[in-house]
Design an enzyme around this catalytic site. Sequence first.
Site, PDB file in Angstrom:
ATOM      1  N   HIS A   1       1.554  -2.683   6.770  1.00 41.37           N
ATOM      2  CA  HIS A   1       2.086  -2.875   5.407  1.00 41.37           C
ATOM      3  C   HIS A   1       3.593  -2.620   5.301  1.00 41.37           C
ATOM      4  CE1 HIS A   1      -1.777  -3.434   3.385  1.00 41.37           C
ATOM      5  NE2 HIS A   1      -2.266  -2.477   4.155  1.00 41.37           N
TER       6      HIS A   1
ATOM      7  N   TYR B   1     -10.289  -0.559  -4.767  1.00 43.74           N
ATOM      8  CA  TYR B   1      -8.954  -0.561  -4.186  1.00 43.74           C
ATOM      9  C   TYR B   1      -8.687  -1.851  -3.423  1.00 43.74           C
ATOM     10  CZ  TYR B   1      -4.895   0.796  -1.510  1.00 43.74           C
ATOM     11  OH  TYR B   1      -3.650   0.836  -0.969  1.00 43.74           O
TER      12      TYR B   1
ATOM     13  N   LYS C   1      -1.751  -1.940  -3.463  1.00 48.55           N
ATOM     14  CA  LYS C   1      -0.940  -1.182  -4.413  1.00 48.55           C
ATOM     15  C   LYS C   1      -0.412  -2.064  -5.527  1.00 48.55           C
ATOM     16  CE  LYS C   1      -0.307   2.062  -4.990  1.00 48.55           C
ATOM     17  NZ  LYS C   1      -1.381   2.351  -5.953  1.00 48.55           N
TER      18      LYS C   1
ATOM     19  N   ASP D   1       2.623  -2.108  -6.612  1.00 50.90           N
ATOM     20  CA  ASP D   1       4.052  -1.892  -6.451  1.00 50.90           C
ATOM     21  C   ASP D   1       4.851  -2.600  -7.543  1.00 50.90           C
ATOM     22  OD1 ASP D   1       3.316  -0.553  -4.055  1.00 50.90           O
ATOM     23  OD2 ASP D   1       3.042  -2.521  -3.177  1.00 50.90           O
TER      24      ASP D   1
ATOM     25  N   ASP E   1       2.046  -9.113  -2.715  1.00 53.32           N
ATOM     26  CA  ASP E   1       1.941  -8.842  -1.285  1.00 53.32           C
ATOM     27  C   ASP E   1       0.960  -9.868  -0.736  1.00 53.32           C
ATOM     28  OD1 ASP E   1       1.292  -7.993   1.241  1.00 53.32           O
ATOM     29  OD2 ASP E   1       0.963  -5.887   0.705  1.00 53.32           O
TER      30      ASP E   1
ATOM     31  N   LYS F   1       5.020   0.877  -2.453  1.00 53.48           N
ATOM     32  CA  LYS F   1       4.166   2.053  -2.231  1.00 53.48           C
ATOM     33  C   LYS F   1       4.171   3.006  -3.427  1.00 53.48           C
ATOM     34  CE  LYS F   1       3.690   0.647   2.089  1.00 53.48           C
ATOM     35  NZ  LYS F   1       3.549  -0.820   1.900  1.00 53.48           N
TER      36      LYS F   1
HETATM   37  C1  F6R Z   1      -0.384  -0.472   1.368  1.00 56.49           C
HETATM   38  C2  F6R Z   1      -0.336   0.974   1.596  1.00 56.49           C
HETATM   39  C3  F6R Z   1      -0.759   1.477   2.921  1.00 56.49           C
HETATM   40  C4  F6R Z   1      -2.206   1.210   3.251  1.00 56.49           C
HETATM   41  C5  F6R Z   1      -2.601   1.835   4.590  1.00 56.49           C
HETATM   42  C6  F6R Z   1      -4.028   1.522   4.987  1.00 56.49           C
HETATM   43  O1  F6R Z   1       0.733  -0.936   0.699  1.00 56.49           O
HETATM   44  O2  F6R Z   1      -0.001   1.725   0.738  1.00 56.49           O
HETATM   45  O3  F6R Z   1      -0.491   2.865   2.988  1.00 56.49           O
HETATM   46  O4  F6R Z   1      -3.034   1.682   2.231  1.00 56.49           O
HETATM   47  O5  F6R Z   1      -1.751   1.348   5.603  1.00 56.49           O
HETATM   48  O6  F6R Z   1      -4.186   0.153   5.002  1.00 56.49           O
HETATM   49  P1  F6R Z   1      -5.537  -0.579   5.408  1.00 56.49           P
HETATM   50  O7  F6R Z   1      -6.629   0.030   4.579  1.00 56.49           O
HETATM   51  O8  F6R Z   1      -5.254  -2.001   5.089  1.00 56.49           O
HETATM   52  O9  F6R Z   1      -5.740  -0.329   6.884  1.00 56.49           O
HETATM   53 MG    MG Z   2       3.618  -3.157  -1.293  1.00 58.60          MG
HETATM   54 MG    MG Z   3       0.757  -5.312   2.767  1.00 62.81          MG
END
Ligand code: F6R
Ligand code: MG
Ligand code: MG
Length: 364
Positions: A18, A227, A230, A232, A11, A132
């Site tokens: 995302h 963290y 992901k 994935d 990614d 995800k």
């Molecule tokens: C990323 C994912 C999303 C993010 C969420 C918060 O692939 O699983 O659910 O974790 O959108 O993202 P941030 O922390 O970047 O605002």
């Molecule tokens: Mg992803």
């Molecule tokens: Mg992303």
Amino acid sequence: MKITISVIKADVGSYPGHCQVHPDLMVKANSILDEYKKSGQVIDFMVTHAGDDLELIMTHNKGINNKEIHELSWSIFKECTEVAKGLKLYGAGQDMLSDAFSGNIKGMGPGVAEMEIEERKSEPILIFMADKTEPGAWNYILYKMFADPFNTPGLVISGAMHQGFVFEVHDLIENKKIELSAPEELYDLLALIGTPSRYVIKRVYAKNNEIGAVTSTDKLSLIAGKYVGKDDPVMIIRAQGLFPAVGECLEPFSNAHLVAGGMRGSHIMPLMPVSEKDNHPTRFDGPPRVIGLGFQLNNGKLGKAADLFNDVSFDSARKRANLMTNYMRTHGPFMPHRLPPEEMEYTTLPEVLEKLKERFQKIE
Ligand code: F6R
Ligand code: MG
Ligand code: MG
């Protein structure tokens, strides 16, 4: 001639948030790989995406863990990161955990699944790519595919498969591996892979040592110590003959089983099999999705890709995933919708809990 199939993904930026990979990144990756194909560095390739993950599917004859192939993938992700930055895409360069390439892309952020095979007279290859969720999401799928006779009748009625398969399981915490043979050690196998956050099926072999499946097992959170996104996962499967039929490989996806990794990498949600056109997690950053592409390898050439879940027979799995999502969502921040604390260790929750630490008083 031996052929290596490499699926390497990262990614490096998406839109909006995302959700999905921007077409400009795909164009960039395509044009670079086109050059590599012309110069003979790869035999064939396909660029696609699973949600916000850019996926490079490549064939070559350089073997697995090849420095050149890993380096060219790294450079593609680097260049795509620049495109993503130019477009101010979300999380530009997210999975690029290092500044410089050091010989092998493993452990540097991107996910990798590779297998080297002697191409059979006819070689159906299936590639699954999920968004995800985490590498352990394939455990249930691979168990059903290669070890469950209720899923795969070939285990019972095909002489070629009747002896079963060997599973190579990785312990992601201790960084160890073990081989278990099915059906003889089925219960031992299940005792491990029923904990998909820790024990992950890396490879499956026929009893004659022919490789049948390989997954990516790169846990970004464990690599980075906090963290960072992901993990994935992707997975390559050989189908037919010695291995499960295409339909036996697809059948486990009809359950939309529950997997970890939804919303903020912190939720249990169903895995929804989708066609390429529905490949952009939206509701609650999900539900986690998987796409499948099927190829008939031809001397390393990928040929036409079949969009495996672009089929009405997966409509009920999708409906089920939507209903399951409704139900899981009713739990809000409660487990088991939210992951257990051990698995939240590498998310942003510990920072929040830290603030409360001082306020705890001893109970007399
Ligand atoms: C990323 C994912 C999303 C993010 C969420 C918060 O692939 O699983 O659910 O974790 O959108 O993202 P941030 O922390 O970047 O605002
Ligand atoms: Mg992803
Ligand atoms: Mg992303």
